[in-house]
Structures are given as structure tokens and as C-alpha cells.
Design a protein around this motif. Structure first.
Motif, PDB file in Angstrom:
ATOM      1  N   THR A 122       0.828  -1.214   0.000  1.00 61.48           N
ATOM      2  CA  THR A 122       0.000   0.000   0.000  1.00 61.48           C
ATOM      3  C   THR A 122       0.860   1.260   0.000  1.00 61.48           C
ATOM      4  O   THR A 122       0.342   2.360   0.157  1.00 61.48           O
ATOM      5  CB  THR A 122      -0.917   0.020   1.239  1.00 61.48           C
ATOM      6  OG1 THR A 122      -0.104  -0.037   2.425  1.00 61.48           O
ATOM      7  CG2 THR A 122      -1.874  -1.156   1.233  1.00 61.48           C
ATOM      8  N   GLY A 123       2.173   1.087  -0.190  1.00 61.22           N
ATOM      9  CA  GLY A 123       3.095   2.220  -0.102  1.00 61.22           C
ATOM     10  C   GLY A 123       2.784   3.347  -1.064  1.00 61.22           C
ATOM     11  O   GLY A 123       2.836   4.532  -0.685  1.00 61.22           O
ATOM     12  N   ALA A 124       2.444   3.022  -2.312  1.00 58.41           N
ATOM     13  CA  ALA A 124       2.164   4.063  -3.299  1.00 58.41           C
ATOM     14  C   ALA A 124       0.989   4.920  -2.863  1.00 58.41           C
ATOM     15  O   ALA A 124       1.040   6.157  -2.915  1.00 58.41           O
ATOM     16  CB  ALA A 124       1.881   3.423  -4.660  1.00 58.41           C
ATOM     17  N   GLU A 125      -0.077   4.270  -2.403  1.00 57.10           N
ATOM     18  CA  GLU A 125      -1.262   5.014  -1.974  1.00 57.10           C
ATOM     19  C   GLU A 125      -0.967   5.871  -0.747  1.00 57.10           C
ATOM     20  O   GLU A 125      -1.346   7.053  -0.695  1.00 57.10           O
ATOM     21  CB  GLU A 125      -2.402   4.051  -1.659  1.00 57.10           C
ATOM     22  CG  GLU A 125      -3.628   4.752  -1.105  1.00 57.10           C
ATOM     23  CD  GLU A 125      -4.778   3.810  -0.774  1.00 57.10           C
ATOM     24  OE1 GLU A 125      -5.703   4.238  -0.059  1.00 57.10           O
ATOM     25  OE2 GLU A 125      -4.748   2.653  -1.251  1.00 57.10           O
ATOM     26  N   MET A 126      -0.308   5.291   0.238  1.00 57.22           N
ATOM     27  CA  MET A 126      -0.055   6.029   1.479  1.00 57.22           C
ATOM     28  C   MET A 126       0.894   7.205   1.271  1.00 57.22           C
ATOM     29  O   MET A 126       0.721   8.273   1.874  1.00 57.22           O
ATOM     30  CB  MET A 126       0.493   5.073   2.541  1.00 57.22           C
ATOM     31  CG  MET A 126      -0.502   3.988   2.952  1.00 57.22           C
ATOM     32  SD  MET A 126      -2.132   4.694   3.359  1.00 57.22           S
ATOM     33  CE  MET A 126      -3.164   3.230   3.368  1.00 57.22           C
ATOM     34  N   LEU A 127       1.891   7.027   0.401  1.00 59.10           N
ATOM     35  CA  LEU A 127       2.794   8.139   0.111  1.00 59.10           C
ATOM     36  C   LEU A 127       2.072   9.216  -0.690  1.00 59.10           C
ATOM     37  O   LEU A 127       2.322  10.411  -0.497  1.00 59.10           O
ATOM     38  CB  LEU A 127       4.020   7.635  -0.656  1.00 59.10           C
ATOM     39  CG  LEU A 127       5.020   6.817   0.171  1.00 59.10           C
ATOM     40  CD1 LEU A 127       6.090   6.213  -0.731  1.00 59.10           C
ATOM     41  CD2 LEU A 127       5.666   7.680   1.246  1.00 59.10           C
TER      42      LEU A 127
END
Length: 295
Positions: free
Chosen positions: A214-219
Motif C-alpha cells: 500500500t506504499g504508493a497510496e499512502m505516500l
């Protein structure tokens, strides 16, 4: 030992990279025979993955997909090597963005862009977008253990105005760039299998519950970035087309995980459309059934 291995392999890789494409693909056919028929590289993993993800298909059809996926894998591996010497003009001719104006319009809004893609078709030649971008391009990657090959990969990417940063460096880099007013194009291959932790997000992927990056969304939420999905299609051997699809231009207000879920559904559509171009050698479903064990 790392240097010795690099010194031995580098001349071979360079010679492969200068082969004309016609000879490159003849060599790929030979490599396919070795990889698939002789060594059976990860054949059990590939066969199990295809059976899990595409259980509705007959055995004969799954075996066809299996073989075609290996042929594509060999092509893509040699295309990666070809990137060492390929010209910007040639890679732009072979990797075409059908609607590049979508990205260019997003740049004008003055927000950094998170580009989400999968290990599908030619995810390596996505770097060609950087030659047509006004933003600095960053690819989030996993560092290669051999530092000499790691440096080589970075050098190759720099030819196309792309910088490689590890997952650990991503937050620091984005935070620093945003503080300085530097806008970036950040590439995330978000279909990989992450390490399982207590707070890991789980979702269905090809009908199987798995942990999800989920890194892309959270960043994107944290730094107010626009999020786009890159859909890649293999037109024919050595030629690809890509389309950019807006996932959100205001990620902050989107409910948590909705962007990630939309991304997963789009990747599923790609796989179902032409499954032979997905990277089945990854152990994408290795954590299936473990959700209740860690939560």
C-alpha cells in the motif's frame, strides 16, 4: 568475488546488448529452450501460480500460457540487457505511450505523480517516459546484492533520466524533494508480495487473499500526489503500447485502500486479457491463507 563476477559477466552482457533485435530474439529462442525445457527454472512455482489464479481454464490452456510466459520472460530479460546500449529514439519507437498528454496535463497541475504499474509486459521499458517528462523520474526498487551490478543498473537508468531509490529511501527522498519544491514522477511496481506483519493490508488478488503493498497510496496521501495507473500491452515481439489511467488527483480525500483496490482490479483485468505476459515466476501467492495466523 563480487568484482570478479562482474568483470566476467559484464563483457558478455555488453555483447548481447549490441546485438540487432533480429539476432537478439533468435538468441532468446535458444535461452527459452534452456530455461524452460532443460533447467525448468521455477516451473513448479509458475505452474502452481497459474493454476491458482486461473482455475477455470483447462489444463491444456494453462500449459500454453505457461510456455508463452517463459518465451516472454526470456524476451524481456534480453530486452533489459539491450537497455544498456539502446538509443532513446529506438526505445521510444518500441514503447509507445498512446495518451501521453494525460500525464503532461497532470504535470501542469504542479503536483508530484505516483505511477502504479505491475510486473506485466515490459515494466522495464517504462523508463522511456522520463525522456518526455519535465519531472525527475524515480523508480522504487530492491537493491541488487552485488554492488557492481547495482551500480550498473543505476547507470543504465540514468541514461533515461531515471533515478533508482530503495523502499527505505523513498520517504526521505520524496519528503526532501517536496520541501524544496522539486516535483517528481515516482514509479511503484505494487503487485509484489510484501513481508507479512501484524498491520499488513490483505485483499483478494485473482480470487486469493494475499498481503498487498500500500506504499504508493499512502505516500500519495501523505504528500498529496496524483496517482495514475500504467496499463501496458504487448503489441508484438519487441513492441509495446502503454496507456495512462488517472486513479486519483486528490488522494487525500479518497478512503484508505480504495486506490490500492482499484489498482489490483486493473491488474487482474490485464492478466485475464493476456495472462502470458504476467511475471508468474514471482511467489506472489506464497502467503495465502496466513491472514488469520498473523492477525
Amino acid at each position: 568475488m563480487q568484482l570478479l563476477l562482474f568483470l566476467i559477466l559484464y563483457p558478455i552482457l555488453y555483447l548481447i546488448s549490441i546485438l540487432p533485435f533480429r539476432l537478439l530474439y533468435l538468441f532468446s529462442d535458444f535461452v527459452f529452450v534452456l530455461v524452460y525445457h532443460v533447467f525448468g527454472y521455477r516451473k513448479k512455482v509458475v505452474r502452481a501460480n497459474i493454476a491458482l489464479a486461473l482455475p477455470h481454464l483447462a489444463e491444456k490452456e494453462r500449459r500454453r500460457i505457461e510456455k508463452d510466459s517463459y518465451r516472454h520472460l526470456c524476451d524481456m530479460f534480453l530486452e533489459m540487457i539491450k537497455t544498456m546500449t539502446i538509443s532513446v529514439k529506438d526505445i521510444e519507437r518500441r514503447f509507445v505511450f498512446k495518451n501521453l498528454e494525460v500525464y503532461q496535463d497532470l504535470e501542469k497541475k504542479g503536483k508530484s505523480v505516483a505511477l502504479m504499474c505491475a510486473h506485466y509486459a515490459s515494466y522495464e521499458w517504462v523508463i522511456s517516459i522520463n525522456s518526455r517528462s519535465n519531472f525527475i523520474g524515480y523508480a522504487i526498487y530492491k537493491r541488487i546484492n552485488n554492488k557492481y551490478f547495482d551500480d550498473l543498473v543505476k547507470k543504465i537508468r540514468s541514461r533515461f533520466k531515471a533515478e533508482l531509490i530503495t523502499t527505505k529511501q523513498a520517504v526521505i527522498t520524496i519528503e526532501s524533494n517536496e520541501a524544496k519544491g522539486i516535483k517528481g514522477l515516482y514509479g511503484f511496481a505494487s503487485d509484489q508480495s510484501p513481508q507479512v506483519k501484524r498491520k499488513t493490508y490483505w485483499s483478494s488478488f485473482m480470487g486469493i487473499e494475499v498481503p498487498v503493498h500500500t506504499g504508493a497510496e499512502m505516500l500519495a496521501k501523505r504528500f498529496d500526489m496524483t496517482v495514475v495507473f500504467l496499463k501496458v500491452k504487448k503489441v508484438k515481439r519487441g513492441f509495446y503500447e502503454a496507456e495512462l489511467e488517472l486513479l486519483s488527483d486528490n488522494a487525500v480525500v479518497v478512503p484508505d485502500y480504495q486506490i490500492t483496490e482499484t489498482f489490483l482490479r486493473k491488474v487482474e483485468d490485464q492478466i485475464r486479457e493476456a495472462p502470458e505476459f504476467y511475471l508468474w515466476t514471482h511467489k506472489r501467492w506464497k502467503h495465502k491463507g496466513k491472514n488469520k495466523l498473523v492477525n
